[in-house]
Design a protein around this motif. Structure first.
Motif, PDB file in Angstrom:
ATOM      1  N   HIS A 165      61.095  30.817  32.504  1.00 58.73           N
ATOM      2  CA  HIS A 165      61.466  29.472  32.940  1.00 58.73           C
ATOM      3  C   HIS A 165      62.630  28.904  32.128  1.00 58.73           C
ATOM      4  N   ASP A 166      62.737  29.290  30.858  1.00 60.20           N
ATOM      5  CA  ASP A 166      63.900  28.872  30.061  1.00 60.20           C
ATOM      6  C   ASP A 166      65.195  29.379  30.687  1.00 60.20           C
ATOM      7  N   ALA A 167      65.106  30.546  31.333  1.00 61.45           N
ATOM      8  CA  ALA A 167      66.280  31.138  31.990  1.00 61.45           C
ATOM      9  C   ALA A 167      66.451  30.635  33.424  1.00 61.45           C
ATOM     10  N   GLY A 168      65.555  29.748  33.869  1.00 62.68           N
ATOM     11  CA  GLY A 168      65.630  29.219  35.229  1.00 62.68           C
ATOM     12  C   GLY A 168      65.225  30.220  36.296  1.00 62.68           C
ATOM     13  N   LYS A 169      64.397  31.188  35.910  1.00 61.41           N
ATOM     14  CA  LYS A 169      63.983  32.238  36.844  1.00 61.41           C
ATOM     15  C   LYS A 169      62.531  32.047  37.280  1.00 61.41           C
ATOM     16  N   VAL A 170      62.064  32.945  38.131  1.00 62.80           N
ATOM     17  CA  VAL A 170      60.759  32.805  38.797  1.00 62.80           C
ATOM     18  C   VAL A 170      59.745  33.793  38.219  1.00 62.80           C
ATOM     19  N   MET A 171      58.534  33.289  37.972  1.00 65.49           N
ATOM     20  CA  MET A 171      57.436  34.119  37.459  1.00 65.49           C
ATOM     21  C   MET A 171      56.321  34.228  38.490  1.00 65.49           C
ATOM     22  N   LYS A 172      55.903  35.473  38.751  1.00 66.96           N
ATOM     23  CA  LYS A 172      54.720  35.730  39.577  1.00 66.96           C
ATOM     24  C   LYS A 172      53.710  36.478  38.716  1.00 66.96           C
ATOM     25  N   VAL A 173      52.448  36.119  38.826  1.00 67.39           N
ATOM     26  CA  VAL A 173      51.386  36.827  38.103  1.00 67.39           C
ATOM     27  C   VAL A 173      50.577  37.646  39.096  1.00 67.39           C
ATOM     28  N   ILE A 174      50.496  38.951  38.845  1.00 72.03           N
ATOM     29  CA  ILE A 174      49.760  39.863  39.728  1.00 72.03           C
ATOM     30  C   ILE A 174      48.312  39.946  39.250  1.00 72.03           C
ATOM     31  N   LEU A 175      47.387  39.510  40.111  1.00 70.17           N
ATOM     32  CA  LEU A 175      45.967  39.508  39.746  1.00 70.17           C
ATOM     33  C   LEU A 175      45.311  40.872  39.926  1.00 70.17           C
ATOM     34  N   GLU A 176      45.762  41.652  40.888  1.00 62.07           N
ATOM     35  CA  GLU A 176      45.106  42.889  41.346  1.00 62.07           C
ATOM     36  C   GLU A 176      43.731  42.554  41.926  1.00 62.07           C
ATOM     37  N   THR A 177      43.761  41.748  42.977  1.00 62.44           N
ATOM     38  CA  THR A 177      42.541  41.189  43.570  1.00 62.44           C
ATOM     39  C   THR A 177      41.569  42.242  44.086  1.00 62.44           C
ATOM     40  N   GLY A 178      42.069  43.413  44.460  1.00 60.02           N
ATOM     41  CA  GLY A 178      41.211  44.448  45.025  1.00 60.02           C
ATOM     42  C   GLY A 178      40.193  45.011  44.062  1.00 60.02           C
ATOM     43  N   ILE A 179      40.413  44.787  42.754  1.00 64.62           N
ATOM     44  CA  ILE A 179      39.445  45.278  41.765  1.00 64.62           C
ATOM     45  C   ILE A 179      38.741  44.119  41.047  1.00 64.62           C
ATOM     46  N   PHE A 231      49.211  26.343  34.245  1.00 59.80           N
ATOM     47  CA  PHE A 231      50.568  26.729  33.845  1.00 59.80           C
ATOM     48  C   PHE A 231      51.490  26.620  35.057  1.00 59.80           C
ATOM     49  N   LYS A 232      52.750  26.398  34.817  1.00 54.69           N
ATOM     50  CA  LYS A 232      53.683  26.200  35.925  1.00 54.69           C
ATOM     51  C   LYS A 232      54.267  27.528  36.404  1.00 54.69           C
ATOM     52  N   ILE A 233      53.365  28.476  36.689  1.00 50.86           N
ATOM     53  CA  ILE A 233      53.851  29.718  37.282  1.00 50.86           C
ATOM     54  C   ILE A 233      54.256  29.437  38.723  1.00 50.86           C
ATOM     55  N   ASP A 234      55.124  30.283  39.247  1.00 51.93           N
ATOM     56  CA  ASP A 234      55.675  30.026  40.580  1.00 51.93           C
ATOM     57  C   ASP A 234      54.828  30.627  41.695  1.00 51.93           C
ATOM     58  N   TYR A 235      54.265  31.800  41.447  1.00 54.30           N
ATOM     59  CA  TYR A 235      53.461  32.479  42.460  1.00 54.30           C
ATOM     60  C   TYR A 235      52.280  33.204  41.834  1.00 54.30           C
ATOM     61  N   ILE A 236      51.144  33.174  42.525  1.00 53.01           N
ATOM     62  CA  ILE A 236      50.064  34.116  42.296  1.00 53.01           C
ATOM     63  C   ILE A 236      50.292  35.262  43.277  1.00 53.01           C
ATOM     64  N   LYS A 237      50.240  36.484  42.786  1.00 53.70           N
ATOM     65  CA  LYS A 237      50.455  37.666  43.627  1.00 53.70           C
ATOM     66  C   LYS A 237      49.161  38.470  43.679  1.00 53.70           C
ATOM     67  N   THR A 238      48.836  38.996  44.850  1.00 52.77           N
ATOM     68  CA  THR A 238      47.552  39.665  44.996  1.00 52.77           C
ATOM     69  C   THR A 238      47.477  40.994  44.265  1.00 52.77           C
ATOM     70  N   SER A 239      48.479  41.867  44.464  1.00 47.94           N
ATOM     71  CA  SER A 239      48.256  43.284  44.154  1.00 47.94           C
ATOM     72  C   SER A 239      49.533  44.003  43.731  1.00 47.94           C
ATOM     73  N   THR A 240      49.325  45.148  43.074  1.00 50.97           N
ATOM     74  CA  THR A 240      50.448  46.015  42.714  1.00 50.97           C
ATOM     75  C   THR A 240      50.808  46.971  43.848  1.00 50.97           C
ATOM     76  N   GLY A 241      49.831  47.261  44.718  1.00 50.79           N
ATOM     77  CA  GLY A 241      50.001  48.306  45.711  1.00 50.79           C
ATOM     78  C   GLY A 241      49.511  49.653  45.206  1.00 50.79           C
ATOM     79  N   PHE A 242      49.084  49.706  43.934  1.00 49.40           N
ATOM     80  CA  PHE A 242      48.614  50.956  43.341  1.00 49.40           C
ATOM     81  C   PHE A 242      47.087  51.050  43.315  1.00 49.40           C
ATOM     82  N   ALA A 243      46.385  49.959  43.520  1.00 42.16           N
ATOM     83  CA  ALA A 243      44.927  49.989  43.587  1.00 42.16           C
ATOM     84  C   ALA A 243      44.485  50.411  44.986  1.00 42.16           C
ATOM     85  N   ASP A 244      43.212  50.783  45.121  1.00 42.54           N
ATOM     86  CA  ASP A 244      42.719  51.237  46.417  1.00 42.54           C
ATOM     87  C   ASP A 244      42.758  50.135  47.475  1.00 42.54           C
TER      88      ASP A 244
END
Length: 224
Positions: free
Chosen positions: A119-133, A149-162
């Protein structure tokens, strides 16, 4: 304004054997379709930046990927490198070991440390939860923690879990985060019908490697 699914899509290539030629192809396709972003491995951020120079397509990359158990100092170094190479957005896998050990304080400390340089750099942060596990209660607790926290997105998955993105996970996240926080669905989104289901459930971004196929199906379905 008419619906265009391209404005939701991050055209993604994150497989272990990703080549420069494949990154070039993803960037060209993203530019042609006006996708919101590409998501590429960290080593290819500079290449993507050059290819998309002058384009409105954002460059996203991944941190602590795909397992999440890198220590915070390593994630901070990854973030620093990504930002210095020109990444606009970072998708960070949180510490799933800490979560499963019920060490929520470590997750708080991790996001506080990692969010600041982004955020200091004015960029976007997404946190990957890996909801499938995760259990539903773990997903809810993550949402409650990250809502502080002022995160920009919650992300579901990496695509590497089942199990990747699900409609249930999107609805659960949407019900437990502030309205202004985005939701990125990713993992297993291979057709327009499922992509639209996820958007209808609350997803505001889609991470897809099948973006080209989704656009074909979108045009057939809408006459666009």
């Amino acid at each position: 304004m008419s619906f265009n699914i391209a404005s939701y899509i991050e055209h993604t290539i994150l497989k272990q054997t990703t080549t420069l030629a494949e990154v070039d192809k993803v960037c060209v396709e993203a530019s042609m379709e006006n996708f919101v972003a590409v998501c590429v491995p960290p080593k290819y951020v500079l290449n993507a930046k050059k290819l998309l120079d002058g384009s409105r397509v954002k460059i996203a990359t991944v941190i602590g990927f795909p397992l999440g158990y890198n220590v915070t100092d390593v994630k901070l170094r990854e973030i620093d490198d990504a930002l210095n190479m020109g990444a606009d957005e970072v998708d960070m896998v949180h510490d799933l070991c800490a979560l499963k050990n019920n060490n929520w304080k470590l997750l708080e400390d991790e996001i506080a440390a990692c969010l600041k340089p982004v955020h200091d750099a004015g960029k976007v942060m997404k946190v990957i939860l890996e909801t499938g596990i995760l259990t539903d209660s773990e997903i809810v607790k993550c949402c409650q923690l990250y809502s502080n926290f002022k995160i920009d997105y919650i992300k579901t998955s990496t695509g590497f879990a089942d199990i990747g993105a699900t409609v249930n996970a999107i609805k659960l996240i949407k019900a437990n985060i502030p309205a202004k926080m985005g939701i990125k669905a990713s993992g297993g989104i291979r057709n327009y019908a499922f992509a639209k289901e996820l958007i209808d459930a609350g997803a505001t971004r889609l991470g897809c490697s099948s973006s080209w196929q989704i656009m074909k199906e979108f045009r057939l379905a809408t006459g666009g």
